[in-house]
Design a protein around this motif. Structure first.
Motif, mmCIF file in Angstrom:
data_model
loop_
_atom_site.group_PDB
_atom_site.id
_atom_site.type_symbol
_atom_site.label_atom_id
_atom_site.label_comp_id
_atom_site.label_asym_id
_atom_site.label_seq_id
_atom_site.Cartn_x
_atom_site.Cartn_y
_atom_site.Cartn_z
ATOM 1 N N GLU A 47 -71.254 31.730 -30.076
ATOM 2 C CA GLU A 47 -71.972 30.577 -29.703
ATOM 3 C C GLU A 47 -71.008 29.242 -29.622
ATOM 4 O O GLU A 47 -70.976 28.545 -28.976
ATOM 5 C CB GLU A 47 -73.109 29.980 -30.692
ATOM 6 C CG GLU A 47 -74.561 30.687 -30.400
ATOM 7 C CD GLU A 47 -75.730 30.017 -31.407
ATOM 8 O OE1 GLU A 47 -75.731 28.865 -31.260
ATOM 9 O OE2 GLU A 47 -76.163 30.896 -32.246
ATOM 10 N N GLU A 48 -70.195 29.292 -30.832
ATOM 11 C CA GLU A 48 -69.120 28.392 -31.020
ATOM 12 C C GLU A 48 -68.377 28.338 -29.847
ATOM 13 O O GLU A 48 -67.726 27.325 -29.229
ATOM 14 C CB GLU A 48 -68.125 28.697 -32.063
ATOM 15 C CG GLU A 48 -67.657 27.308 -32.780
ATOM 16 C CD GLU A 48 -67.076 27.519 -33.966
ATOM 17 O OE1 GLU A 48 -67.354 27.936 -35.017
ATOM 18 O OE2 GLU A 48 -65.692 27.384 -34.087
ATOM 19 N N ALA A 49 -67.949 29.614 -29.344
ATOM 20 C CA ALA A 49 -66.955 29.721 -28.245
ATOM 21 C C ALA A 49 -67.750 29.370 -26.881
ATOM 22 O O ALA A 49 -67.210 29.498 -25.725
ATOM 23 C CB ALA A 49 -66.718 31.275 -28.115
ATOM 24 N N GLY A 50 -69.090 29.035 -26.762
ATOM 25 C CA GLY A 50 -69.829 28.694 -25.553
ATOM 26 C C GLY A 50 -70.502 29.936 -25.027
ATOM 27 O O GLY A 50 -71.082 29.766 -23.887
ATOM 28 N N CYS A 51 -70.678 31.044 -25.873
ATOM 29 C CA CYS A 51 -71.563 32.289 -25.252
ATOM 30 C C CYS A 51 -72.996 31.620 -25.133
ATOM 31 O O CYS A 51 -73.670 30.906 -25.948
ATOM 32 C CB CYS A 51 -71.542 33.299 -26.325
ATOM 33 S SG CYS A 51 -72.532 34.539 -25.775
ATOM 34 N N ARG A 284 -54.459 26.568 -30.151
ATOM 35 C CA ARG A 284 -55.238 26.576 -31.537
ATOM 36 C C ARG A 284 -55.948 25.473 -32.129
ATOM 37 O O ARG A 284 -57.113 25.342 -32.202
ATOM 38 C CB ARG A 284 -54.359 27.119 -32.551
ATOM 39 C CG ARG A 284 -54.872 27.619 -34.029
ATOM 40 C CD ARG A 284 -53.883 28.342 -34.936
ATOM 41 N NE ARG A 284 -52.815 27.403 -35.042
ATOM 42 C CZ ARG A 284 -52.284 26.493 -35.742
ATOM 43 N NH1 ARG A 284 -53.310 25.840 -36.225
ATOM 44 N NH2 ARG A 284 -51.227 25.821 -35.732
ATOM 45 N N ARG A 285 -55.315 24.348 -32.003
ATOM 46 C CA ARG A 285 -55.630 22.853 -32.301
ATOM 47 C C ARG A 285 -56.577 22.242 -31.414
ATOM 48 O O ARG A 285 -57.232 21.557 -31.638
ATOM 49 C CB ARG A 285 -54.410 22.178 -32.803
ATOM 50 C CG ARG A 285 -53.774 22.563 -34.113
ATOM 51 C CD ARG A 285 -52.610 21.804 -34.345
ATOM 52 N NE ARG A 285 -52.951 20.496 -34.672
ATOM 53 C CZ ARG A 285 -51.987 19.458 -34.832
ATOM 54 N NH1 ARG A 285 -50.691 19.965 -34.711
ATOM 55 N NH2 ARG A 285 -52.365 18.194 -35.192
ATOM 56 N N LEU A 286 -56.701 22.851 -30.064
ATOM 57 C CA LEU A 286 -57.650 22.080 -29.005
ATOM 58 C C LEU A 286 -58.809 22.980 -28.872
ATOM 59 O O LEU A 286 -59.561 22.640 -28.127
ATOM 60 C CB LEU A 286 -56.852 21.950 -27.714
ATOM 61 C CG LEU A 286 -55.616 20.850 -27.752
ATOM 62 C CD1 LEU A 286 -54.870 20.935 -26.524
ATOM 63 C CD2 LEU A 286 -56.089 19.574 -27.977
ATOM 64 N N ALA A 287 -58.987 24.225 -29.684
ATOM 65 C CA ALA A 287 -60.057 24.964 -29.161
ATOM 66 C C ALA A 287 -61.341 24.734 -29.697
ATOM 67 O O ALA A 287 -62.397 24.869 -29.007
ATOM 68 C CB ALA A 287 -59.820 26.355 -30.165
ATOM 69 N N HIS A 288 -61.449 23.504 -30.375
ATOM 70 C CA HIS A 288 -62.781 22.939 -30.731
ATOM 71 C C HIS A 288 -63.059 22.034 -29.802
ATOM 72 O O HIS A 288 -64.474 21.619 -29.689
ATOM 73 C CB HIS A 288 -62.616 22.218 -32.166
ATOM 74 C CG HIS A 288 -61.810 21.005 -32.061
ATOM 75 N ND1 HIS A 288 -60.357 21.047 -31.973
ATOM 76 C CD2 HIS A 288 -61.958 19.757 -32.289
ATOM 77 C CE1 HIS A 288 -59.929 19.857 -32.005
ATOM 78 N NE2 HIS A 288 -60.855 18.875 -31.951
#
Ligand code: SF4
Length: 385
Positions: A47-51, A284-288
């Motif tokens: 979900e966090e990844a946009g699923c 990595r640091r922009l993944a959120h």
């Protein structure tokens, strides 16, 4: 512009699939479904990844009985993947799933099919028919000699007919193969035969990067032709990668975008910074972030300023440092060890709708020295994009 093939619209929980609904990205968990904690934890990461919709395998009764507890703890629609056993489908429906994947031709008598469709209709739950080249019915293999697009479509239409005869039309269909040409041909053929929404995927695509490439080509070709309403990239990898790859495919075709896209150069003999490390750290640091920002990180003056001008935030590196550019305007000139920090700050500010803070550059060997990017002028962008 891609013109989408018109399809009916169905609802999987709150998610619309088909018609004018955005093409959705889905994945499947890798846990034993009965292990509620592990399954919910994997779904939370997805979900966090946009699923937007998730499928779980339901091979046993104890998996089916876990579905309600899982459903209560997740924020996206849940699909139960069921083969052969109609009782598992009935149980899954009782547990409150949002969709079931089931091939009605494989569950036995018409009465069993009717029992499932009756319950699915009562609960407004659609059924996905999922044909795979690897499990084509024996008579079709004998008829066609080997799995062909025609044989796969014939199989899919058989299953469709069984549901339609039970007066059930809340259907979506997948028709997957592990070979890209066969998969593409099968979907093309199927899309001419039905107007049900289509779930696209290259099945068992394998490990990245070859699995990603196969999926991108197969799914991408079809989407470019306007075929497909929801996608799953099947990878032998962390399921989160499937979601990221799904969005990358949609973004590459300018269909949908979510989160930052990093444009980076492959580097060459002109490079004077550790660009690979910078890109890894930035990723990595922009993944959120969730806004579809374009971030460019380029190694020198050759393409750096040009790419940065086209990006929301860009780095044009030089000797031991570089320029940070926001939508065409230079924010500052920073040493190598500060560049990613400033880039992340600027991207977070854009995500939050704030202006990035312009800091005084420390001047250590930033872009421009030794005939590097500092010699380049960067035109200010007239307006935010
Ligand atoms: Fe080489 Fe510069 Fe191109 Fe990067 S941007 S590949 S460093 S020429």
């Amino acid at each position: 512009m891609i013109e989408r093939r018109p399809t009916r619209q169905i609802s999987v929980g709150d998610l619309k699939i088909g018609g004018d609904a955005p093409i959705s990205v889905q994945s499947m968990t890798t846990t034993k479904t009965e292990d509620v904690e592990a399954t919910v934890a994997e779904i939370a990461r997805l979900e966090e990844a946009g699923c937007e919709v998730v499928r779980v395998a339901v091979p046993r009764e104890r998996d089916a009985k876990a579905l309600g507890r899982i459903r209560q703890r997740i924020g996206i629609p849940l699909i139960a993947d069921i083969h052969f056993d109609y009782r598992l489908a009935l149980l899954a429906l009782d547990e409150g799933v949002d969709c079931i994947r089931l091939n009605p031709g494989n569950i036995g008598s018409k009465e069993r099919v009717r029992e499932v469709t009756r319950k699915a209709s009562e609960r407004g739950v659609p059924i996905r028919i999922g044909v795979n080249a690897g499990s084509l019915e024996q008579d079709l293999l004998e008829k066609y000699g080997y799995p062909t697009a025609e044989g796969m479509v014939e199989s899919a239409l058989r299953h469709v007919r069984i549901l339609e005869e039970a007066d059930f039309h809340d259907i979506k269909i997948s028709i997957k193969a592990s070979g890209v040409p066969l998969m593409v041909e099968a979907y093309r053929l199927l899309s001419k035969s039905v107007d049900y929404p289509l779930h696209l995927g290259v099945t068992e695509a394998g490990i990245p990067p070859s699995g990603l490439i196969k999926s991108a080509i197969g799914i991408g070709m079809l989407l470019a032709e306007g075929i497909g309403d929801t996608i799953r990239v099947s990878l032998t990898a962390d399921s989160v990668e499937e979601v990221q790859a799904g969005y990358d495919i949609l973004r590459s075709l300018a269909i949908r975008a979510k989160g930052p896209l990093i444009v980076a150069c492959p580097t060459c003999g002109r490079i004077e910074v550790d660009l690979f490390a910078m890109v890894d750290e930035a990723k990595r640091r922009l993944a959120h972030l969730t806004k579809p920002l374009t971030i460019s990180i380029l190694g020198c003056a050759v393409n750096g300023p040009g790419e940065a001008r086209e990006s929301d935030i860009g780095i044009a590196a030089g000797k031991n440092g570089g320029l940070l550019i926001r939508r065409g305007e230079i924010i500052g000139k920073y040493p190598e060890n500060e560049l990613v920090d400033r880039l992340v700050e600027a991207a977070e500010a854009l995500e939050a709708g704030r202006e990035p803070i312009a800091r005084v550059a420390t001047g250590a060997g930033a872009a421009g020295e030794g005939g590097g990017p500092g010699a380049v002028t960067v035109a200010a962008s007239p307006a935010d994009r």
